[in-house]
Design an enzyme around this catalytic site. Structure first.
Site, PDB file in Angstrom:
ATOM      1  N   CYS A 152       3.015   3.698  -1.074  1.00  0.00           N
ATOM      2  CA  CYS A 152       2.634   2.897  -2.233  1.00  0.00           C
ATOM      3  C   CYS A 152       2.186   3.814  -3.372  1.00  0.00           C
ATOM      4  O   CYS A 152       1.963   4.996  -3.185  1.00  0.00           O
ATOM      5  CB  CYS A 152       1.464   1.989  -1.881  1.00  0.00           C
ATOM      6  SG  CYS A 152       1.829   0.899  -0.518  1.00  0.00           S
ATOM      7  N   ASN A 178      -3.333   2.886  -1.564  1.00  0.00           N
ATOM      8  CA  ASN A 178      -2.205   3.637  -1.019  1.00  0.00           C
ATOM      9  C   ASN A 178      -2.698   4.346   0.235  1.00  0.00           C
ATOM     10  O   ASN A 178      -3.709   5.043   0.186  1.00  0.00           O
ATOM     11  CB  ASN A 178      -1.692   4.656  -2.042  1.00  0.00           C
ATOM     12  CG  ASN A 178      -0.659   5.625  -1.479  1.00  0.00           C
ATOM     13  OD1 ASN A 178      -0.582   6.762  -1.887  1.00  0.00           O
ATOM     14  ND2 ASN A 178       0.137   5.175  -0.531  1.00  0.00           N
ATOM     15  N   CYS A 228      -0.868  15.231   2.848  1.00  0.00           N
ATOM     16  CA  CYS A 228       0.441  14.933   3.448  1.00  0.00           C
ATOM     17  C   CYS A 228       1.498  15.886   2.910  1.00  0.00           C
ATOM     18  O   CYS A 228       1.823  15.865   1.725  1.00  0.00           O
ATOM     19  CB  CYS A 228       0.841  13.501   3.101  1.00  0.00           C
ATOM     20  SG  CYS A 228       2.545  13.124   3.545  1.00  0.00           S
ATOM     21  N   TYR A 262       9.543  14.816   0.414  1.00  0.00           N
ATOM     22  CA  TYR A 262      10.349  13.657   0.042  1.00  0.00           C
ATOM     23  C   TYR A 262       9.664  12.649  -0.869  1.00  0.00           C
ATOM     24  O   TYR A 262      10.239  12.193  -1.845  1.00  0.00           O
ATOM     25  CB  TYR A 262      10.803  12.917   1.327  1.00  0.00           C
ATOM     26  CG  TYR A 262      11.336  11.542   1.051  1.00  0.00           C
ATOM     27  CD1 TYR A 262      12.631  11.366   0.580  1.00  0.00           C
ATOM     28  CD2 TYR A 262      10.523  10.408   1.196  1.00  0.00           C
ATOM     29  CE1 TYR A 262      13.114  10.104   0.265  1.00  0.00           C
ATOM     30  CE2 TYR A 262      11.006   9.142   0.884  1.00  0.00           C
ATOM     31  CZ  TYR A 262      12.298   9.001   0.431  1.00  0.00           C
ATOM     32  OH  TYR A 262      12.775   7.762   0.113  1.00  0.00           O
ATOM     33  N   ASP A 301      19.751  18.342   2.954  1.00  0.00           N
ATOM     34  CA  ASP A 301      18.935  17.137   2.761  1.00  0.00           C
ATOM     35  C   ASP A 301      17.478  17.459   3.070  1.00  0.00           C
ATOM     36  O   ASP A 301      17.174  18.460   3.715  1.00  0.00           O
ATOM     37  CB  ASP A 301      19.431  15.985   3.642  1.00  0.00           C
ATOM     38  CG  ASP A 301      18.963  14.618   3.119  1.00  0.00           C
ATOM     39  OD1 ASP A 301      18.227  14.562   2.110  1.00  0.00           O
ATOM     40  OD2 ASP A 301      19.337  13.593   3.732  1.00  0.00           O
ATOM     41  N   CYS A 360       4.277   8.475  11.576  1.00  0.00           N
ATOM     42  CA  CYS A 360       3.145   8.674  10.657  1.00  0.00           C
ATOM     43  C   CYS A 360       2.275   7.427  10.714  1.00  0.00           C
ATOM     44  O   CYS A 360       2.782   6.314  10.655  1.00  0.00           O
ATOM     45  CB  CYS A 360       3.664   8.860   9.237  1.00  0.00           C
ATOM     46  SG  CYS A 360       2.327   8.874   8.022  1.00  0.00           S
ATOM     47  N   CYS A 375      -1.542  17.943   6.361  1.00  0.00           N
ATOM     48  CA  CYS A 375      -1.178  17.159   7.542  1.00  0.00           C
ATOM     49  C   CYS A 375       0.288  17.415   7.809  1.00  0.00           C
ATOM     50  O   CYS A 375       1.105  17.364   6.890  1.00  0.00           O
ATOM     51  CB  CYS A 375      -1.403  15.668   7.282  1.00  0.00           C
ATOM     52  SG  CYS A 375      -0.796  14.639   8.650  1.00  0.00           S
ATOM     53  N   CYS A 418       3.660  14.344  11.614  1.00  0.00           N
ATOM     54  CA  CYS A 418       4.977  13.802  11.980  1.00  0.00           C
ATOM     55  C   CYS A 418       5.902  14.888  12.507  1.00  0.00           C
ATOM     56  O   CYS A 418       6.915  14.595  13.140  1.00  0.00           O
ATOM     57  CB  CYS A 418       5.599  13.040  10.814  1.00  0.00           C
ATOM     58  SG  CYS A 418       5.609  13.965   9.283  1.00  0.00           S
TER      59      CYS A 418
HETATM   60  P1  5GP Z   1      17.727   9.062   8.222  1.00  0.00           P
HETATM   61  O1  5GP Z   1      18.938   8.583   7.530  1.00  0.00           O
HETATM   62  O2  5GP Z   1      17.920  10.299   9.016  1.00  0.00           O
HETATM   63  O3  5GP Z   1      17.074   7.978   9.012  1.00  0.00           O
HETATM   64  O4  5GP Z   1      16.640   9.395   7.087  1.00  0.00           O
HETATM   65  C1  5GP Z   1      16.746  10.538   6.316  1.00  0.00           C
HETATM   66  C2  5GP Z   1      17.018  10.204   4.881  1.00  0.00           C
HETATM   67  O5  5GP Z   1      16.101   9.204   4.430  1.00  0.00           O
HETATM   68  C3  5GP Z   1      16.827  11.388   3.977  1.00  0.00           C
HETATM   69  O6  5GP Z   1      17.902  11.396   3.045  1.00  0.00           O
HETATM   70  C4  5GP Z   1      15.517  11.155   3.276  1.00  0.00           C
HETATM   71  O7  5GP Z   1      15.606  11.539   1.909  1.00  0.00           O
HETATM   72  C5  5GP Z   1      15.271   9.695   3.408  1.00  0.00           C
HETATM   73  N1  5GP Z   1      13.894   9.378   3.821  1.00  0.00           N
HETATM   74  C6  5GP Z   1      13.074  10.066   4.621  1.00  0.00           C
HETATM   75  N2  5GP Z   1      11.884   9.434   4.758  1.00  0.00           N
HETATM   76  C7  5GP Z   1      11.953   8.321   4.024  1.00  0.00           C
HETATM   77  C8  5GP Z   1      11.037   7.264   3.755  1.00  0.00           C
HETATM   78  O8  5GP Z   1       9.885   7.207   4.198  1.00  0.00           O
HETATM   79  N3  5GP Z   1      11.483   6.292   2.935  1.00  0.00           N
HETATM   80  C9  5GP Z   1      12.729   6.307   2.389  1.00  0.00           C
HETATM   81  N4  5GP Z   1      13.088   5.321   1.574  1.00  0.00           N
HETATM   82  N5  5GP Z   1      13.620   7.282   2.637  1.00  0.00           N
HETATM   83  C10 5GP Z   1      13.237   8.286   3.445  1.00  0.00           C
HETATM   84 FE1  SF4 Z   2       2.485  12.929   5.792  1.00  0.00          FE
HETATM   85 FE2  SF4 Z   2       3.686  13.262   8.156  1.00  0.00          FE
HETATM   86 FE3  SF4 Z   2       1.024  13.444   7.942  1.00  0.00          FE
HETATM   87 FE4  SF4 Z   2       2.238  11.102   7.643  1.00  0.00          FE
HETATM   88  S1  SF4 Z   2       2.159  12.340   9.513  1.00  0.00           S
HETATM   89  S2  SF4 Z   2       0.593  11.929   6.378  1.00  0.00           S
HETATM   90  S3  SF4 Z   2       4.158  11.697   6.636  1.00  0.00           S
HETATM   91  S4  SF4 Z   2       2.587  14.808   7.007  1.00  0.00           S
HETATM   92 MG    MG Z   3      17.441  11.292   0.763  1.00  0.00          MG
END
Ligand code: 5GP
Ligand code: SF4
Ligand code: MG
Length: 452
Positions: free
Chosen positions: A1, A101, A235, A241, A344, A381, A432, A435
């Protein structure tokens, strides 16, 4: 958020709207604004994007010189209107409004306890527990009420709150989720999840709200207080990302971090190839870093539909596959006959990489070498990023070689934990990384049981 709060001498609703817009990447499910007009709080919120939720009519109603806003990405509670924020409560003849958040790990037991005392809840979200506790503990001193609340709640929270004519903000002792404060020359104060809204709306001095800090902004100025301090655990996935590429959070710039991760990975996992291609947008700076360090040219090989938003949390595998397809399309003229390094930011379920590699090969790519600028995500997470349970995390269930086969890559490599940490340029590890390594700074007991 994403959260934002503004204290000003003028109307704040338009500025909250613009600020929320620059936080839109942090949540696209719902958005809301609450202002205080000198007498009452006025709340307007709904499902969907900021631009779709507010119009001139909303701004006519949302009159006030202090206000807060929120964009939602669901981590606790379903994607329904009643779970959207800010939340507004009436208690002891007073109004309390709050936006959050993060994610609490002990909200269920507090909720049970409050329900036992006869309190009714109107939402399914952990945020309401924070609001209820602040209202419950308020006995004339709002900072005391916040401190008592902080003593109860555990987990991740960056909160903005309206109480009377005051803008209040507080951040959990580990500082999991970001929060910044800025002040303009005319005295206007903005608090937000990232620096983009502060820079866009216009503040001069910007600093982080510190972990465990409680800030009160009112006509007397900015007042800062602290709850008990703890070890910093920002985090690291924000830089990988979640945050915008232009974000500088707790001293780390996201663009520089991503770029350095690419450079480091090209040294850790080099491969002979013709082109380096990014999965846009979060993979782009890393791909450029990889290209520069390796000397292999960077090229655009995937066309992105910019109107799709972030599409990762679709409920079914079919929908997620379709989303990737709708969002990214391989460019045959670039890929044909080429050996590709595809960069990626992360692999979560493996949907994106598997789908892209298949279609890039169909478009004529001779080889696709997948390079990921974060270590394998092996644990969920509990602090505000919506990673699925362990059964669905591909890296929790398969070795790198098995993953390579599953996604159909010619080779697959992840940056090392050490490499990622070095990319922050921080001397001490104040992050952190749960994950990736399963070391949770705040025990997610309740939730772990929930999952079983
Ligand atoms: P996968 O397709 O392997 O499940 O997820 C990886 C892709 O999703 C990556 O391209 C990454 O940028 C995106 N991604 C990773 N974490 C998140 C998230 O928490 N939310 C969203 N919307 N995209 C994520
Ligand atoms: Fe961030 Fe991963 Fe820690 Fe969650 S577990 S706060 S995504 S580093
Ligand atoms: Mg992506």
């Amino acid at each position: 958020c994403g959260v934002i709060g503004i204290y000003s001498q003028n109307d704040v609703s338009k500025k909250l709207f613009y600020g929320l817009n620059s936080l839109q990447h942090r949540g696209q499910e719902a958005s809301g604004i609450c202002v205080f007009n000198g007498e009452d709080m006025i709340l307007d919120k709904g499902m969907g994007l900021v631009y779709d939720n507010f119009d001139d009519e909303s701004f006519l109603k949302l009159k006030g010189n202090v206000g807060i806003g929120h964009v939602r990405y669901a981590t606790a509670g379903g994607s329904y209107r009643y779970n959207s924020q800010p939340l507004l409560a009436f208690s002891k003849n007073r109004e309390f409004a709050l936006a959050h958040n993060g994610n609490l790990v002990n909200h269920q037991s507090i909720r049970d306890e409050l329900e036992e005392e006869g309190m009714l809840f109107q939402t399914a979200i952990d945020t309401e527990v924070i609001l209820s506790l602040v209202a419950k503990y308020y006995k004339g001193d709002i900072v005391e009420a916040v401190k008592k609340t902080m003593a109860r709640i555990k987990g991740a929270y960056s909160v903005v709150m309206l109480f009377e004519d005051k803008l209040i903000a507080f951040r959990d002792p580990n500082g999991f989720r970001p929060l910044l404060i800025g002040r303009a020359k005319n005295g206007e104060v903005i608090i937000a999840s990232e620096n983009a809204p502060l820079e866009i709306i216009g503040t001069d001095a910007i600093r982080n709200v510190e972990p465990s800090e409680i800030i009160v902004v009112d006509k007397k100025g900015i007042h800062s207080d602290f709850f008990e301090k703890a070890e910093k655990k920002h985090c690291i996935f924000e830089y990988v990302y979640f945050a915008r590429t232009d974000a500088t959070l707790d001293g780390v710039n996201s663009y520089n971090f991503r770029r350095r991760c690419g450079e480091i990975l090209s040294r850790e996992a080099p491969v002979e190839a013709d082109l380096v291609i990014a999965v846009p947008d979060s993979g782009t700076p890393a791909a450029m870093g990889y290209a520069q360090e390796s000397g292999i040219p960077f090229a655009e090989g995937l066309v992105k539909n910019r109107y799709m938003g972030r599409t990762f949390i679709k409920p079914t595998a079919e929908e997620r596959e379709l989303s990737v397809k709708l969002k990214l399309n391989p460019l045959e003229t670039v890929l044909k006959g080429k050996r590709i390094i595809l960069v990626d930011d992360s692999i979560v379920r493996g949907t994106t990489s598997k789908n892209l590699i298949k279609r890039m090969k169909k478009a004529g790519a001779k080889e696709v070498h997948m390079r990921i600028v974060s270590p394998p995500v092996k644990f969920p997470c509990y602090y505000g990023i919506n990673t699925p349970s362990r059964q669905k995390l591909i890296a929790a269930n398969y070795s790198v070689e098995e993953m390579r086969k599953k996604i159909g890559a010619d080779s697959l490599a992840f940056i090392s934990m050490e490499g990622m940490l070095n990319a922050t340029l921080m001397k001490e590890n104040k992050f952190c990384e749960a994950c990736f390594n399963g070391t949770y700074a705040v025990e997610p007991k309740e939730l772990v049981q929930d999952e079983k």
